[in-house]
Scaffold this active site. Structure first.
Site, PDB file in Angstrom:
ATOM      1  CG  HIS A 171     127.590  -4.896 -34.663  1.00  0.00           C
ATOM      2  ND1 HIS A 171     127.607  -4.894 -33.294  1.00  0.00           N
ATOM      3  CD2 HIS A 171     127.773  -6.183 -35.036  1.00  0.00           C
ATOM      4  CE1 HIS A 171     127.778  -6.133 -32.853  1.00  0.00           C
ATOM      5  NE2 HIS A 171     127.888  -6.929 -33.892  1.00  0.00           N
ATOM      6  N   GLY A 206     129.198 -10.898 -32.213  1.00  0.00           N
ATOM      7  CA  GLY A 206     129.810  -9.992 -31.255  1.00  0.00           C
ATOM      8  C   GLY A 206     128.773  -9.446 -30.295  1.00  0.00           C
ATOM      9  CB  CYS A 207     128.594  -6.250 -28.462  1.00  0.00           C
ATOM     10  SG  CYS A 207     127.474  -5.335 -27.380  1.00  0.00           S
ATOM     11  CG  PHE A 208     123.590  -9.211 -26.848  1.00  0.00           C
ATOM     12  CD1 PHE A 208     123.898  -8.084 -26.108  1.00  0.00           C
ATOM     13  CD2 PHE A 208     123.335 -10.392 -26.151  1.00  0.00           C
ATOM     14  CE1 PHE A 208     123.946  -8.107 -24.728  1.00  0.00           C
ATOM     15  CE2 PHE A 208     123.371 -10.438 -24.757  1.00  0.00           C
ATOM     16  CZ  PHE A 208     123.684  -9.295 -24.050  1.00  0.00           C
ATOM     17  CD1 TRP A 209     123.433  -4.556 -25.704  1.00  0.00           C
ATOM     18  CD2 TRP A 209     125.058  -3.031 -25.462  1.00  0.00           C
ATOM     19  NE1 TRP A 209     123.746  -4.475 -24.367  1.00  0.00           N
ATOM     20  CE2 TRP A 209     124.732  -3.552 -24.186  1.00  0.00           C
ATOM     21  CE3 TRP A 209     126.054  -2.056 -25.562  1.00  0.00           C
ATOM     22  CZ2 TRP A 209     125.367  -3.116 -23.026  1.00  0.00           C
ATOM     23  CZ3 TRP A 209     126.686  -1.630 -24.406  1.00  0.00           C
ATOM     24  CH2 TRP A 209     126.346  -2.149 -23.150  1.00  0.00           C
TER      25      TRP A 209
END
Length: 214
Positions: free
Chosen positions: A206, A52-55
């Protein structure tokens, strides 16, 4: 979008071309103080994960003891040096991913894979929560045959744990990095690197996802 939906993988012939010049990133990791790009110390290993979002994904891994460096980027597609805006069109074939550089003498790939499985939902193809598109697909890209074997074994282990708790089938892509798309990892724009360190209140979806690996 040339007949491609956000959850449909683009084919190589329809992918955006991109550019020859890499996106610029800082020399050093904003948290660890280590180089953001190689060459890496002798004996160190690299694993690429998309969840998902890499942040939020990147923050999970830079906090693990034995991880030397992490970086946000794009992998698994065909567009050279893509921008974030291009990747969000689903016309690059890339997924948002984290480059994890680690010292195998201090942390095992199994430990990294356990963190991967536990901190996202691998049963939702091409989405994580409200983030929808092929750039949010769950993926593991190995750089050695040993990593690939460990990834497949960990998937089977976690699938059994998920099934015992009533969850569905894992959809995670597991490949050698050189057999996925053009086989390259492209660094994301500098503002994405260590984003949640620079923006502590920033978006993150996350965290522990209900079922433990062990």
């Amino acid at each position: 979008m040339l007949g491609v939906t956000k959850t449909q993988m683009v084919t190589k012939d329809k992918a955006l071309v991109g550019r020859d010049t890499p996106l610029r990133v800082a020399d050093r990791h904003a948290v660890l103080g280590t180089p953001l790009q190689g060459p890496w110390p002798e004996g160190f290993a690299v694993l690429y994960v998309g969840m998902g979002c890499f942040w939020g994904a990147e923050r999970i891994f830079w906090q693990i003891d034995g991880v030397h460096s992490t970086a946000a980027g794009y992998i698994g597609g065909w567009t050279k040096n893509p921008t974030y805006q291009e990747t969000c069109t689903s016309l690059t074939g890339h997924t948002e991913a984290v480059q994890v550089v680690y010292d195998p003498a201090k942390v095992s790939v199994e430990t990294l894979l356990a963190a991967f499985w536990e901190n996202h939902d691998p049963t939702t193809p091409n989405r994580q929560g409200g983030d929808v598109g092929t750039q949010y697909r769950s993926a593991i890209f190995a750089t050695t045959p040993e990593q690939l074997t460990a990834a497949a074994a960990s998937r089977d282990t976690y699938q059994a744990r998920l099934a015992s708790e009533g969850f569905g089938e894992i959809s995670t892509q597991i490949d050698m990095v050189d057999s996925a798309g053009d086989g390259e990892f492209y660094y994301a724009e500098d503002y994405h690197q260590q984003y949640l360190h620079k923006n502590p209140g920033g978006y993150c979806n996350h965290g522990f996802c209900q079922v433990s690996y062990a």
